[in-house]
Write an enzyme that holds these catalytic residues in place. Structure first.
Site, short mmCIF file in Angstrom:
data_model
loop_
_atom_site.label_atom_id
_atom_site.label_comp_id
_atom_site.label_asym_id
_atom_site.label_seq_id
_atom_site.Cartn_x
_atom_site.Cartn_y
_atom_site.Cartn_z
N HIS C 58 20.47 82.10 111.23
CA HIS C 58 21.69 81.73 110.50
C HIS C 58 22.48 80.64 111.19
O HIS C 58 23.66 80.45 110.87
CB HIS C 58 22.60 82.95 110.34
CG HIS C 58 21.96 84.13 109.71
ND1 HIS C 58 21.45 84.09 108.45
CD2 HIS C 58 21.75 85.40 110.16
CE1 HIS C 58 20.95 85.30 108.14
NE2 HIS C 58 21.11 86.09 109.17
N HIS C 220 20.27 86.87 103.48
CA HIS C 220 18.92 87.29 103.88
C HIS C 220 18.03 87.36 102.67
O HIS C 220 16.98 87.98 102.69
CB HIS C 220 18.94 88.65 104.56
CG HIS C 220 19.92 88.74 105.66
ND1 HIS C 220 21.21 89.15 105.45
CD2 HIS C 220 19.82 88.44 106.97
CE1 HIS C 220 21.86 89.12 106.61
NE2 HIS C 220 21.04 88.69 107.54
#
Ligand code: ADP
Ligand code: ADP
Ligand code: MG
Ligand code: MG
Ligand code: MG
Ligand code: MG
Lengths: 223, 333, 333, 223
Positions: C58, C220
Site C-alpha cells: 500500500h 485489498h
C-alpha cells in the site's frame, strides 16, 4: 461549396477552390485518422492522425474569417492556425510549409498550373527549412517532392490542372509507398534505425493525402 | 480503455484546471492560458529563469517541476504533443527578469522546432534565451550519436542542476555551462512491461505480451532494442546498470546520484526492490551513491515499467544536488 | 503477472532493504528487523509516540508516513497481512519516550488482534498504550455500523492530526481525543477499474471487465457495492462526493480538506481531472476546500482506481492540518 | 515417521503422532493452497492459502527443536511460531487456538480420545476468545465446533480414535459446507453482508482440513 464549377477547360484555382480543397482535406484526414495513428504507432507515438485531423478541422472552422481574396494570405494564416493548435512535429512542419507557400504566393487571387506547383514548392521549402530533412530521409518530403516535380513538368508541358494533379497524386502515392524501403533519419522514428525499414512513413502518407485532396477536388469536382 | 476522463479532447485542459486549483499556492498561469504555467512569484528578480515544456501525460514532468529550486515556467502541450511556440513565448515573457531564460527540454522533433521558433521570437522582443536539450536515453541511439538521443527521466537532474546554479545568482552562460556539463554526465535506461493508451486514440499504441518485457522503450512507447522474456528484478537491474555504467564510463571511486523512476503503473514496492539491487551493484563496484531518488518522476500515462537514471557527480554538481527545492510533487528539504 | 520482483516470498524484505537504503537519513530499524521501522531520531523526547502498521502493498501506507510531523514507527507485515504482535511490541519499545504510545491503524481483523496482543504485552512491560482504529471507508458498512467499516486512505488524515497534536506536547488522552474526533469526521469512497495481483498468488484476485468499474471496492480488492459501466470522471466524482457528503452530513458553509488518492496504476493526470470536479461541486454547494491533497497516499499494488477522502474541519483540526511534516514520500512545508 | 504403528486397538495419540499429524497438515495445506486462495479471493483478499501453508511449513521446519515430550508444550510453541510467522487473521487465530489447546494439555505425553477432544476444545476456545466470533458467524469455528462435538460424543461412547476421527472429519466437512448458507459476521468477508451467502468460508475450510489431517493420519496410517 465556395467555388464555381471547374469545367474541363478551366485551368486555374481560385481562392474559393483553395478553401474548398482545405475543407476536403479536413474530411480526408478525418477519414484516415485511425490509419494514420496506427502508422505512427509503429514508428512513433501514435498520435499523427489526431494532429492532422485536428489541424485541418481548426483551419476549416475558421475558413470564413481567413482572407477572402489573397491565396497567399489564406495559406499563411492557415499556417498560423496549425502552429497554434497542433504544435506537434507534423503540425509545426505543415505550419512552416503553409507559411512559406503563403509567402511565395503573396497577393495571388488565383493560381495558374505553374503557381500550383509553386504552392507545393513553398510547402517543401518551409518544411525542410524547419526540419532539416532531405529527400530520402523518410519524411513527408518524400511524398511531396515527387508530386511537386510532377506538377512542374505538367506545367511545362502545358497540361490541364486535371492532368497535372492526376499525375501528381500518382507520384505522391508512389513516393509515400516508397518510404517503406527507407530508413527514418528524423523524428521519433529515427531511433528505430534499420528497424524502421518496412514501415510506411506516416508523415509521407499525410503528404500523399494532401495531394489527393487537390486531385479529388479538381478531378471529381468533389465539392 | 479504462480511464477517469470526460471528453478525451478535454483531458489536458481539465487536468490543468484541477492542478492549478490544487496548487494555487505555488502556481499561476501566464496570459490566462491554463497551458502556460509559471511560478506564483514569477518573475524572480535577478535570477536566470528556467523554462521547460513538452507533451502532457508524463506528470510530474514537466509542469510538476515548477517551484523554488526548480523551474520558473512550463508550456504544456496536449498528450504527447509539443506546446506551441506562442505558448513558449508567453511563458518566456512572464518569467524573464532581465537575466535571460534557459530553455531546457527533451530531444523530440516537435519540441525542438517550437522552442527554436519561440527563441527566435523572444530574441525579436529583446529577451536573451539559450537552450539545453536533454538526451539521456542510452537506448535511443548508439554511442557516438549521443546528441541524437531522446530525453527522458534524466531531465529531472538537468532541472535540478540548472535551477540550483541559477539560484546561486549565476549568469545565463554559467547556467548553460553547468547544465550541459550535467547533461553529458547523466544517462537513463528504461524497461516497459505494458503499454499506454492515448485518450483520443482509445487503444494501446503497442503491445507487450504476457510474460514479456521490452528494454530501452521510450516514454511515448517508442520501441526498445530488446524484447524478450520478463526477467527477475535483479537481472533487469543488472542489465540496465551495466549499459549505463559502460556508456558513462563509470569507474571505481566515482560518485553518483541515482533516480529510480516508475513509468506509471508500477508499484513503489517494486521500485525499491530495484533500488536494493542498484545499491548492491554499486557497493560491489565501489561506486558511491551520494543520493537516491525513488518514485514517479517522469511517467508515461499508465505504462507499467521503470527507468534508472545515473548522474555522475563532481564537486560542483554535488553541491547543487543537495540544494533544496519545493515543487507541487516532489520536495527536498 | 508482470512484476519487477525476484522470489515472490522475498518481495517485502527486499523492498524494505531498498527503502531503508534510500531513506537512511530519515529511517532506522528496531531490533535489526527490517520489518520494524522507526524514525531515525526515535524515541522523540517528551512526545506521545504514534505507531501504525499493516500489510505491505500500500505504499506510501504505512511505513511511508514515518517522519517528523507524522508517525514514530511502523510494524510492517507481508503483502496484505498484519505484522505480528511481537513486531509491534518491538517498535513500541523503541519509540516510547515515557509519554505513551498511540496505536493508529486500519480496521482489519488481523491487525486488530495483533495490535491488541501487542498492547497487552506492552502493558506488562509498563508502557502505556491506546488505540484508535481507522474506519473511514463509507462503502464497507452501512450507516449505523460506522465502527465496523474498513480503514483506507483517510488514515492519512488521522496520522496527520494525531501527530500534529502529539507534537504540540499533548498527553496521550488528548491525542486520542483529537484522533477519535478526526476519525468521526473523515470519510472515503473508492472506485476501481482493474484488479491487483499478490506476487505469491500470481494472478488477479478478481476481475473487472473492459468498460466496467466497481464502486466501493476496498484496498485489498474487497468488492464494492456497485459494479457497472465505466462512467465519465465527472459522473463518478459526483457519485463519490454525494455518498461522502451525505454520510458526513456536510452542509453549506462547512470547511473541509480533500484527499484524491490514486490506487496504483491511475495516472496523476486523471486524479487532477477528478480534483477539478470536486472543486466545482463544493464551490457550488458553498463548502470551502481549505486544502487538497492529490497523489498516491494509499495504494493497492498496481490496481487502477482512486478514492476520495473528505475531512470535515473545525478550528482545531484546521490548525493541526497546516502543521508541516517530513516523510520519505510526502512533505508539507 | 516419528510414531509407532497405530494398530486397531491402539487408542491414544503420542507426541510423535502429533508431530506426524502436523507434518501431514503441512502437506495438506500445501496441496490446498490455490483452492484456499481462491475461496479467500471471493470473500477476502485471496491470501489464505499462502498463510496456512506457510504457517504449517514453519512449524514443521522447526518440529525437531520443539518440545519432545510434552504435547501441551509442543502445541503452545507451535502457536508462537504461527503468531510470529503468519500474523494474518487466520494465522493469529490458529496461533491463539494452538496456544490455548497447549495450555489445556500441559504436561501430557499422550492423548486419550477424551483429551483429543480437549485439544479441539482448546482450539475453539482460543480462537473465539481472540476473535469474538460464535457459531454461525461463518468462520473457522463452524467446522471446528461440530468436529469437537463429534469427538466428545465418540469419547463418551468409548469409540476408537479411528471411529472418532472418521465421524469428526465428516462433521467438520459438513460444517464447512454449511457455511455456504451463512452470512459472514467477521473479517473482510463481513463487509459483503448478504452477498457473502453462497460462498464457502475459507477459514471454515481450513478447519475441516485440520480435522482431515488427524483423520487421514489415524485412519490411513498415512505417516
Ligand atoms: N525533421 C523532419 N523533417 C520533416 N519531416 C519530419 C521530420 N521529423 C519528423 N517528420 C515527419 O513527421 C512525422 C511524425 O509526425 P508527428 O506524429 O507529429 O510527430 P510527433 O508525434 O513525434 O511530434 C513523421 O512520420 C515524419 O514524416
Ligand atoms: N473474528 C474472527 N473469528 C474467527 N474467525 C475469523 C474471524 N475473522 C475472520 N475469521 C476467519 O478468517 C478467515 C480469513 O482469514 P485470512 O485470510 O487470514 O484473513 P485476512 O487475510 O483478512 O487477514 C475467514 O474465512 C474466517 O473463517
Ligand atoms: Mg506522433
Ligand atoms: Mg506526438
Ligand atoms: Mg490478508
Ligand atoms: Mg485473507
Amino acid at each position: 461549396m465556395y467555388s464555381e464549377e471547374l469545367n474541363d477547360e478551366m485551368n486555374s484555382l481560385e481562392i474559393n477552390d483553395i478553401k474548398s480543397i482545405i475543407i476536403k482535406l479536413k474530411t480526408i484526414m478525418e477519414e484516415n485518422k485511425d490509419d494514420l495513428c496506427e502508422l505512427d504507432a509503429a514508428l512513433g507515438d501514435g498520435d499523427l492522425g489526431l494532429t492532422v485531423s485536428k489541424g485541418f478541422r481548426e483551419i476549416a472552422a475558421n475558413i470564413d474569417e481567413l482572407a477572402v481574396k489573397d491565396i497567399g494570405n489564406l495559406l499563411k494564416r492557415s499556417g498560423f492556425i496549425l502552429a497554434d493548435k497542433v504544435p506537434s512535429t507534423m503540425g509545426t512542419l505543415l505550419a512552416s510549409g503553409f507559411m512559406q507557400a503563403g509567402k511565395l504566393l503573396e497577393g495571388k487571387e488565383s493560381l495558374t498550373p505553374n503557381e500550383a506547383a509553386t504552392l507545393f514548392e513553398g510547402m517543401i521549402l518551409g518544411i525542410s527549412k524547419r526540419g532539416k530533412a532531405a529527400i530520402g530521409d523518410k519524411t513527408i518530403i518524400d511524398s511531396l517532392y515527387p508530386a511537386h516535380k510532377a506538377l512542374e513538368v505538367a506545367a511545362a508541358q502545358e497540361l490541364s490542372l486535371k492532368e497535372a494533379f492526376k499525375g501528381a497524386y500518382e507520384q505522391a502515392r508512389l513516393g509515400a509507398e516508397h518510404t517503406k524501403e527507407m530508413q527514418s533519419k528524423f523524428g521519433r522514428a529515427s531511433k528505430y534505425l534499420e528497424r524502421s525499414i518496412g514501415h510506411q512513413d506516416p508523415g509521407a502518407t499525410v503528404g500523399a493525402l494532401i495531394v489527393e485532396g487537390f486531385h479529388l477536388y479538381i478531378n471529381e469536382g468533389n465539392k | 480503455m479504462k480511464k477517469f476522463i470526460n471528453a478525451p479532447e478535454n483531458v489536458v485542459t481539465e487536468m490543468l484546471e484541477g492542478l492549478l486549483f490544487a496548487h494555487s499556492d505555488l502556481l499561476k498561469t501566464a496570459d490566462d492560458n491554463v497551458k502556460n504555467i509559471v511560478r506564483k512569484d514569477a518573475p524572480v528578480k535577478d535570477k536566470v529563469a528556467i523554462i521547460s515544456g513538452g507533451g502532457s501525460g508524463h506528470l510530474p514532468l514537466f509542469l510538476g517541476y515548477i517551484g523554488e529550486g526548480m523551474l520558473d515556467g512550463v508550456a504544456v502541450g496536449e498528450i504527447f504533443a509539443s506546446p506551441s511556440s506562442s505558448q513558449i513565448l508567453s511563458v518566456t515573457k512572464q518569467v524573464d527578469s532581465g537575466k535571460g531564460v534557459l530553455y531546457l527540454y527533451g530531444n523530440y522533433g516537435g519540441d525542438v522546432m517550437n522552442f527554436d521558433m519561440a527563441g527566435e521570437m523572444a530574441e525579436m522582443e529583446g529577451i536573451q534565451t539559450a537552450a539545453v536539450i536533454g538526451t539521456d536515453d542510452v537506448a535511443s541511439m548508439p554511442k557516438g550519436e549521443e546528441d541524437q538521443r531522446r530525453g527522458v527521466a534524466g531531465l529531472f537532474y538537468l532541472y535540478k542542476m540548472a535551477a540550483a546554479k541559477a539560484e546561486e545568482g549565476s549568469s545565463l552562460e554559467e547556467v548553460v555551462r553547468v547544465t550541459e556539463h550535467a547533461s553529458r554526465n547523466v544517462r537513463t535506461m528504461g524497461v516497459a512491461l505494458s503499454p499506454c493508451t492515448l485518450p483520443e486514440v482509445g487503444k494501446p499504441t503497442f503491445n507487450i505480451e504476457e510474460g514479456q518485457m521490452e528494454i530501452g522503450m521510450g516514454i511515448h512507447g517508442e520501441p526498445g532494442y530488446y524484447k524478450g522474456k520478463l526477467q527477475s528484478a535483479d537481472d533487469i537491474t543488472s542489465t540496465l546498470i551495466e549499459e549505463i555504467s559502460e556508456d558513462l564510463s563509470l569507474n571505481q571511486g566515482d560518485e553518483v546520484s541515482v533516480l529510480i523512476n516508475g513509468l506509471g503503473a508500477t508499484p513503489l514496492e517494486e521500485l525499491y526492490i530495484v533500488c536494493r539491487k542498484v545499491k548492491d551493484i554499486f557497493l560491489d563496484r565501489e561506486i558511491n551513491i551520494e543520493k537516491v531518488y525513488v518514485g514517479e518522476y517522469a511517467t508515461s500515462l499508465e505504462m507499467a515499467g521503470l527507468s534508472i537514471s545515473v548522474l555522475k557527480l563532481d564537486d560542483e554538481l554535488k553541491r547543487l544536488l543537495h540544494r533544496p527545492f519545493n515543487t507541487p510533487f516532489h520536495k527536498q528539504l
